[in-house]
Design a protein around this motif. Structure first.
Motif, mmCIF file in Angstrom:
data_model
loop_
_atom_site.group_PDB
_atom_site.id
_atom_site.type_symbol
_atom_site.label_atom_id
_atom_site.label_comp_id
_atom_site.label_asym_id
_atom_site.label_seq_id
_atom_site.Cartn_x
_atom_site.Cartn_y
_atom_site.Cartn_z
ATOM 1 N N SER A 219 -12.940 22.682 50.290
ATOM 2 C CA SER A 219 -12.435 22.507 51.642
ATOM 3 C C SER A 219 -13.375 23.166 52.666
ATOM 4 C CB SER A 219 -11.020 23.083 51.711
ATOM 5 O OG SER A 219 -10.729 23.506 52.988
ATOM 6 N N LEU A 220 -13.906 24.332 52.311
ATOM 7 C CA LEU A 220 -14.864 25.006 53.202
ATOM 8 C C LEU A 220 -16.158 24.204 53.314
ATOM 9 C CD1 LEU A 220 -14.360 28.701 51.986
ATOM 10 C CD2 LEU A 220 -13.610 27.727 54.154
ATOM 11 N N LEU A 221 -16.595 23.662 52.183
ATOM 12 C CA LEU A 221 -17.815 22.848 52.211
ATOM 13 C C LEU A 221 -17.614 21.643 53.134
ATOM 14 C CD1 LEU A 221 -20.673 22.414 51.019
ATOM 15 C CD2 LEU A 221 -19.612 21.019 49.237
ATOM 16 N N ASP A 222 -16.444 21.036 53.027
ATOM 17 C CA ASP A 222 -16.076 19.929 53.909
ATOM 18 C C ASP A 222 -16.254 20.299 55.379
ATOM 19 O OD1 ASP A 222 -15.330 17.381 53.328
ATOM 20 O OD2 ASP A 222 -13.355 17.914 52.558
ATOM 21 N N GLN A 223 -15.683 21.439 55.750
ATOM 22 C CA GLN A 223 -15.756 21.886 57.144
ATOM 23 C C GLN A 223 -17.189 22.088 57.595
ATOM 24 O OE1 GLN A 223 -13.336 25.303 58.269
ATOM 25 N NE2 GLN A 223 -11.998 24.888 56.545
ATOM 26 N N VAL A 224 -17.975 22.721 56.710
ATOM 27 C CA VAL A 224 -19.357 23.032 57.080
ATOM 28 C C VAL A 224 -20.168 21.753 57.241
ATOM 29 C CG1 VAL A 224 -21.471 24.108 56.270
ATOM 30 C CG2 VAL A 224 -19.306 25.310 56.034
ATOM 31 N N ILE A 225 -19.971 20.808 56.309
ATOM 32 C CA ILE A 225 -20.735 19.559 56.365
ATOM 33 C C ILE A 225 -20.470 18.821 57.671
ATOM 34 C CG2 ILE A 225 -20.940 17.259 55.342
ATOM 35 C CD1 ILE A 225 -20.559 18.527 52.615
ATOM 36 N N ASN A 226 -19.236 18.888 58.143
ATOM 37 C CA ASN A 226 -18.897 18.198 59.386
ATOM 38 C C ASN A 226 -19.698 18.715 60.578
ATOM 39 O OD1 ASN A 226 -17.098 16.477 58.213
ATOM 40 N ND2 ASN A 226 -15.320 17.803 58.583
ATOM 41 N N TYR A 227 -20.115 19.971 60.512
ATOM 42 C CA TYR A 227 -20.875 20.548 61.617
ATOM 43 C C TYR A 227 -22.386 20.423 61.429
ATOM 44 C CZ TYR A 227 -16.904 22.755 63.869
ATOM 45 O OH TYR A 227 -15.744 22.986 64.538
ATOM 46 N N ALA A 228 -22.784 20.153 60.179
ATOM 47 C CA ALA A 228 -24.203 20.262 59.867
ATOM 48 C C ALA A 228 -25.001 19.117 60.481
ATOM 49 C CB ALA A 228 -24.399 20.277 58.359
ATOM 50 N N ASP A 229 -26.162 19.511 61.014
ATOM 51 C CA ASP A 229 -27.092 18.512 61.508
ATOM 52 C C ASP A 229 -28.399 18.871 60.824
ATOM 53 O OD1 ASP A 229 -28.438 16.632 62.953
ATOM 54 O OD2 ASP A 229 -28.685 17.924 64.721
ATOM 55 N N GLY A 230 -28.675 18.237 59.695
ATOM 56 C CA GLY A 230 -29.805 18.664 58.870
ATOM 57 C C GLY A 230 -29.346 19.661 57.819
ATOM 58 N N GLU A 231 -30.243 20.572 57.458
ATOM 59 C CA GLU A 231 -29.940 21.476 56.352
ATOM 60 C C GLU A 231 -28.840 22.478 56.692
ATOM 61 O OE1 GLU A 231 -33.378 23.217 54.441
ATOM 62 O OE2 GLU A 231 -32.128 24.825 53.612
ATOM 63 N N VAL A 232 -27.971 22.732 55.692
ATOM 64 C CA VAL A 232 -26.942 23.747 55.879
ATOM 65 C C VAL A 232 -27.526 25.109 55.495
ATOM 66 C CG1 VAL A 232 -24.690 24.571 55.152
ATOM 67 C CG2 VAL A 232 -25.099 22.108 55.375
#
Ligand SMILES: [Zn+2]
Length: 496
Positions: A219-232
């Motif tokens: 679920s946290l990965l989901d949230q982070v991916i939604n914000y990511a623009d390029g590399e996390v």
């Protein structure tokens, strides 16, 4: 945490895909393969570690008409109807919202009829501890004389709230938190599968925040991916999740250990201006201190951290005394509820930082005052010895390797040793067992170890083997008690 897209997508579909809870999945798979299906199972453990997932796999496996070994095919009519929740032979209820006796009576009535398509009627009761007393009594009656075709799988996060009479009628399985390495592996796989670029430190931050839960991790990965623009990156993870990150947490401990009051207080106000969750930071910091404590008392050191972070943690553990780390833990533990209710949320943390750093300043002052006493080393030589110790620790693998040239049989003993301190000209080595300590203590062996250490590091010292449990000297009993109680408070274990 509501973002469960990835969690649903990557939910394991058979026993082989389950990457943790090894002994549980093996026991269940064997029960399926040998057709030895029980009437009632109890799955207990923290949230998000696979209890419901394994319950569903098991439910399909015992009913699948096209089973391969112990695995459900997931394609036959029964498997499909279980997936789609259209089967009358699978009942899942959430006891949190169905607590009453009538809910259970309904279930039991339903059980009187034979299964329609499947072999067994499976009833999964999630959060079973939420049932009312009446509901438990009704359930107990059925568990005492279950219909032949009934299989109950009860799941709970709070086993202490489940009546002993129920527990004794079930086969109980204790699910463990998912370990960091398994979590990181899964997160890495999921990220890769979704073409998301993410660096190792970022993965580690997410895994640490998930605290042993697959569901939270994804679920946290989901949230982070939604914000990511390029590399996390780890910075992005910290920003999105409002986390303070392990490196930053470690830095704060440095300030505390070094008695830097002003910087430690500034550190807290910086966190607040950066919008970090201070309540979470207090929890993370305590968790970090707990790890230092575990390292210090010779407990587990397998936290799944990257090499860099683990090395830094080990060095900090060596730099600080057991007494001091326990004091720091106590200081930061007692402010937990205060942070929640404080008008100025940073204030309890700032006060704790002052208290914890002042403690160190007092210690330094008193050791400087008593310079003339030979038992207390002047602070400058304390520092020199600290550097030497760190050097020896960082060369430890090479020291062991070199020892092979001289005395192969000593290595197995020395491998268990922890270089813990330098006192005068002596290097104290702590051993968990007397047998290994004695092996190194023999004079001829000690000399060999001294030589090898000098050869590898250029530092001339005499090793002094000590037993871990004796290392506290005369105050041993009192301190061991305090260590045990500190560990108990923090939920840690000392491995034997
Ligand atoms: Zn099937």
């Amino acid at each position: 945490m509501s973002n469960l897209v990835l969690y649903r997508k990557y939910r394991p579909l058979n026993f082989a895909q389950v990457v943790n809870q090894e002994h549980i999945k093996t026991t269940l798979a064997n029960a399926v393969a040998n057709n030895r299906v029980g009437h009632a199972y109890l799955f207990t453990g923290p949230r998000g570690v696979g209890k419901t997932t394994l319950a569903r796999i098991f439910a399909r496996a015992i009913n699948c008409t096209n089973r391969k070994g112990s695995e459900p095919c997931n394609e036959c009519e029964v498997c499909k109807s279980f997936f789609e929740a259209t089967s009358l032979d699978l009942l899942e209820i959430d006891a949190a919202s169905h607590t009453g006796v009538d809910n259970i009576r309904e279930l039991i009535e339903h059980l009187q009829f034979a299964p329609t398509k499947a072999t067994y009627k499976v009833i999964i009761v999630d959060e079973v501890h939420m049932l009312s007393k009446g509901a438990f009594n009704a359930l107990l009656k059925t568990l005492e004389e279950p219909p032949k075709h009934a299989v109950f799988i009860l799941a709970t996060t709070e086993i202490n709230k489940v009546p002993a009479t129920i527990i004794s009628r079930t086969q109980k399985f204790d699910f463990k938190k998912v370990n960091m390495l398994d979590l990181i592996k899964l997160l890495k796989f999921v990220a890769g599968d979704n073409q998301v670029k993410i660096n190792d430190n970022a993965l580690m931050e997410i895994a640490a925040a998930a605290d042993g839960s697959f569901r939270d991790g994804l679920s946290l990965l989901d949230q982070v991916i939604n914000y990511a623009d390029g590399e996390v990156t780890e910075e992005l993870v910290e920003q999105v999740l409002g986390l303070t990150g392990i490196k930053t947490t470690a830095k704060f401990l440095d300030l505390i250990i070094d008695g830097k009051t002003q910087q430690a207080v500034n550190f807290i106000s910086d966190l607040m201006s950066a919008g970090r969750d201070l309540y979470q930071f207090q929890k993370d910091f305590l968790e970090y201190l707990r790890k230092i404590l575990l390292v210090k008392v010779g407990g587990t050191t397998d936290f799944g951290f990257s090499q860099e972070i683990q090395a830094n943690l080990n060095a900090q553990a060596n730099r600080v005394s057991l007494d001091r780390i326990m004091k720091v833990i106590q200081i930061f533990q007692k402010i937990e509820s205060e942070i929640k209710w404080a008008t100025i949320q940073s204030l309890p943390l700032e006060l704790a930082a002052v208290e914890a750093t002042e403690e160190e300043n007092k210690e330094i002052a008193s050791s400087v005052r008593s310079d003339d006493q030979s038992s207390v080393l002047p602070s400058t030589s304390r520092k020199d010895n600290g550097d030497k110790l760190n050097q020896i620790i960082s060369y430890w693998p090479q020291i062991l390797e070199k020892l092979k040239d001289y005395n192969h049989s000593l290595i197995s003993s020395l491998k268990l040793a922890v270089p813990i301190a330098i006192v005068g000209k002596e290097l104290i080595l702590l051993f968990p067992y007397k047998f290994h300590k004695d092996a190194i203590e023999a004079r001829k062996n000690r000399v060999v170890v001294d030589q090898v250490i000098e050869e590898v590091t250029g530092i001339k010292l005499m090793v002094k083997p000590e037993l871990q449990k004796d290392w506290q000297g005369e105050e041993k009993e009192e301190k061991n008690e305090t260590v045990q109680s500190a560990l108990k408070i923090m939920g840690g274990e000392v491995s034997e």
